[in-house]
Design an enzyme around this catalytic site. Structure first.
Site, PDB file in Angstrom:
ATOM      1  N   LYS A   1       0.667  -1.320   0.095  1.00 37.79           N
ATOM      2  CA  LYS A   1       0.001  -0.133  -0.074  1.00 37.79           C
ATOM      3  C   LYS A   1       0.670   1.176   0.083  1.00 37.79           C
ATOM      4  O   LYS A   1       0.662   2.371  -0.592  1.00 37.79           O
ATOM      5  CB  LYS A   1      -1.121  -0.034   1.267  1.00 37.79           C
ATOM      6  CG  LYS A   1      -0.586   0.041   2.625  1.00 37.79           C
ATOM      7  CD  LYS A   1      -1.396   0.123   3.740  1.00 37.79           C
ATOM      8  CE  LYS A   1      -1.080   0.360   4.914  1.00 37.79           C
ATOM      9  NZ  LYS A   1      -0.095  -0.560   5.238  1.00 37.79           N
TER      10      LYS A   1
ATOM     11  N   ARG B   1      -5.843   3.402  11.571  1.00 31.34           N
ATOM     12  CA  ARG B   1      -5.627   2.048  11.867  1.00 31.34           C
ATOM     13  C   ARG B   1      -6.584   1.579  12.863  1.00 31.34           C
ATOM     14  O   ARG B   1      -6.746   0.295  13.051  1.00 31.34           O
ATOM     15  CB  ARG B   1      -4.171   1.923  12.384  1.00 31.34           C
ATOM     16  CG  ARG B   1      -3.273   1.561  11.121  1.00 31.34           C
ATOM     17  CD  ARG B   1      -2.114   0.900  11.874  1.00 31.34           C
ATOM     18  NE  ARG B   1      -0.923   0.368  10.925  1.00 31.34           N
ATOM     19  CZ  ARG B   1       0.015   1.027  10.375  1.00 31.34           C
ATOM     20  NH1 ARG B   1       0.041   2.392  10.018  1.00 31.34           N
ATOM     21  NH2 ARG B   1       0.957   0.283  10.010  1.00 31.34           N
TER      22      ARG B   1
ATOM     23  N   ARG C   1      12.128  -7.948   1.910  1.00 32.50           N
ATOM     24  CA  ARG C   1      12.177  -6.221   2.143  1.00 32.50           C
ATOM     25  C   ARG C   1      13.401  -6.001   3.303  1.00 32.50           C
ATOM     26  O   ARG C   1      13.932  -4.992   3.242  1.00 32.50           O
ATOM     27  CB  ARG C   1      11.072  -5.863   2.157  1.00 32.50           C
ATOM     28  CG  ARG C   1      10.808  -4.452   2.254  1.00 32.50           C
ATOM     29  CD  ARG C   1       9.463  -3.562   2.588  1.00 32.50           C
ATOM     30  NE  ARG C   1       9.130  -3.645   3.870  1.00 32.50           N
ATOM     31  CZ  ARG C   1       7.805  -3.269   4.149  1.00 32.50           C
ATOM     32  NH1 ARG C   1       6.924  -2.818   3.167  1.00 32.50           N
ATOM     33  NH2 ARG C   1       7.499  -3.264   5.226  1.00 32.50           N
TER      34      ARG C   1
ATOM     35  N   ARG D   1      14.931  -1.001   8.595  1.00 37.90           N
ATOM     36  CA  ARG D   1      14.037  -0.499   9.475  1.00 37.90           C
ATOM     37  C   ARG D   1      14.489  -1.248  10.785  1.00 37.90           C
ATOM     38  O   ARG D   1      14.781  -2.574  10.819  1.00 37.90           O
ATOM     39  CB  ARG D   1      12.838  -0.847   8.996  1.00 37.90           C
ATOM     40  CG  ARG D   1      12.172   0.049   8.061  1.00 37.90           C
ATOM     41  CD  ARG D   1      10.763  -0.121   7.340  1.00 37.90           C
ATOM     42  NE  ARG D   1       9.847  -0.457   8.663  1.00 37.90           N
ATOM     43  CZ  ARG D   1       8.459  -0.351   8.118  1.00 37.90           C
ATOM     44  NH1 ARG D   1       7.967   0.156   6.893  1.00 37.90           N
ATOM     45  NH2 ARG D   1       7.552  -0.854   9.281  1.00 37.90           N
TER      46      ARG D   1
ATOM     47  N   ARG E   1       3.540  -7.785  13.396  1.00 37.91           N
ATOM     48  CA  ARG E   1       2.823  -6.666  12.673  1.00 37.91           C
ATOM     49  C   ARG E   1       1.884  -7.374  11.716  1.00 37.91           C
ATOM     50  O   ARG E   1       0.619  -6.806  11.789  1.00 37.91           O
ATOM     51  CB  ARG E   1       3.938  -6.011  11.709  1.00 37.91           C
ATOM     52  CG  ARG E   1       4.327  -4.664  12.547  1.00 37.91           C
ATOM     53  CD  ARG E   1       5.597  -4.423  12.060  1.00 37.91           C
ATOM     54  NE  ARG E   1       5.684  -3.821  10.605  1.00 37.91           N
ATOM     55  CZ  ARG E   1       7.054  -3.946   9.785  1.00 37.91           C
ATOM     56  NH1 ARG E   1       7.920  -4.409  10.211  1.00 37.91           N
ATOM     57  NH2 ARG E   1       6.803  -3.400   8.787  1.00 37.91           N
TER      58      ARG E   1
HETATM   59  P1  AMP Z   1       3.996   1.564   8.659  1.00 38.00           P
HETATM   60  O1  AMP Z   1       5.058   2.208   7.935  1.00 38.00           O
HETATM   61  O2  AMP Z   1       2.900   2.121   8.381  1.00 38.00           O
HETATM   62  O3  AMP Z   1       3.881   0.067   8.607  1.00 38.00           O
HETATM   63  O4  AMP Z   1       4.188   1.915  10.381  1.00 38.00           O
HETATM   64  C1  AMP Z   1       5.311   1.360  10.869  1.00 38.00           C
HETATM   65  C2  AMP Z   1       4.854   1.539  12.481  1.00 38.00           C
HETATM   66  O5  AMP Z   1       4.381   2.938  12.840  1.00 38.00           O
HETATM   67  C3  AMP Z   1       3.811   0.580  12.983  1.00 38.00           C
HETATM   68  O6  AMP Z   1       4.258  -0.682  13.260  1.00 38.00           O
HETATM   69  C4  AMP Z   1       3.121   1.272  14.359  1.00 38.00           C
HETATM   70  O7  AMP Z   1       3.815   1.067  15.320  1.00 38.00           O
HETATM   71  C5  AMP Z   1       3.315   2.977  13.801  1.00 38.00           C
HETATM   72  N1  AMP Z   1       2.237   3.365  13.257  1.00 38.00           N
HETATM   73  C6  AMP Z   1       2.282   3.786  12.101  1.00 38.00           C
HETATM   74  N2  AMP Z   1       1.056   4.402  11.613  1.00 38.00           N
HETATM   75  C7  AMP Z   1       0.124   4.112  12.792  1.00 38.00           C
HETATM   76  C8  AMP Z   1      -1.184   4.231  13.025  1.00 38.00           C
HETATM   77  N3  AMP Z   1      -2.096   5.196  12.499  1.00 38.00           N
HETATM   78  N4  AMP Z   1      -1.429   3.917  14.285  1.00 38.00           N
HETATM   79  C9  AMP Z   1      -0.879   3.438  15.396  1.00 38.00           C
HETATM   80  N5  AMP Z   1       0.529   3.091  14.770  1.00 38.00           N
HETATM   81  C10 AMP Z   1       1.012   3.439  13.659  1.00 38.00           C
END
Ligand code: AMP
Length: 189
Positions: A13, A88, A127, A133, A144
């Site tokens: 996404k 989320r 990845r 990361r 996750r």
């Molecule tokens: P992502 O890059 O979207 O996978 O986000 C990486 C990490 O950031 C996630 O594992 C969460 O810990 C945190 N995170 C990002 N967006 C959110 C959100 N909308 N609500 C809660 N945690 C978030």
């Protein structure tokens, strides 16, 4: 147009959000990218969020909502956006709805990009090798995938409003982009 991309971690996404935002001239808002920038800059928010992120857990709503609303307020009134990784949770969706409603606006479409767990796990492990990361350990990836699928009540919130569409995220990147563009054309804005 105001668009949300939903999907489990690893479904692409983020990649698609960048492509679509670029094609349409929309803002791409990724709360994950924003949080990683806070971590890199060592801000208070970054220090708090890192604990959750490194374990693969969601960062608490109050921290994320506040950060997101500040970003939203920076957009030009006529600028479209695609949201990648926000909302989320249902409280996040409600905060988003309320912020848009204040300007007599609302989300136009939410697209649920989906894919099977096995393929996603494999993609994410690949990845991880060059992502840099700190939450790309096999353990955090597993967490996750388990805890960060869009919750049923969150998808239901947009489905009940007649605003949820599904797109298969597993084909080639260009094929998924075409499917997304087709869905967006169907919104007719
Ligand atoms: P992502 O890059 O979207 O996978 O986000 C990486 C990490 O950031 C996630 O594992 C969460 O810990 C945190 N995170 C990002 N967006 C959110 C959100 N909308 N609500 C809660 N945690 C978030």
């Amino acid at each position: 147009m105001y668009v949300i991309f939903f999907g489990p971690p690893g479904v692409g996404k983020g990649t698609q959000a960048v492509i679509i935002a670029d094609r349409k001239g929309w803002a791409h808002i990724s709360t994950g990218d924003m949080l990683r920038a806070h971590v890199a800059n060592g801000t208070d928010l970054g220090l708090k969020a890192k604990e959750y992120m490194d374990k693969g857990l969601l960062t608490p709503d109050d921290l994320v909502i506040d950060m997101f609303l500040h970003r939203l307020a920076e957009l030009r009134p006529d600028q479209g956006f695609v949201l990648d990784g926000f909302p989320r949770t249902l409280p996040q969706a409600q905060a988003l709805d309320a912020a848009l409603a204040k300007q007599q606006k609302s989300i136009d479409i939410a697209i649920n990009i989906h894919g099977s767990d096995d393929v996603l796990m494999e993609r994410m492990l690949n990845r991880a090798k060059d992502s840099g990361r700190t939450d790309d350990t096999p353990e955090a990836i597993r967490t996750r995938l388990e805890v960060q699928k869009p919750p049923v009540e969150l998808l239901g919130h947009y489905r009940d409003a007649g605003k949820l569409k599904d797109v298969d995220g597993l084909p080639e990147i260009e094929v998924v982009t075409e499917s997304l563009l087709k869905v967006l054309e169907g919104v007719g804005k």
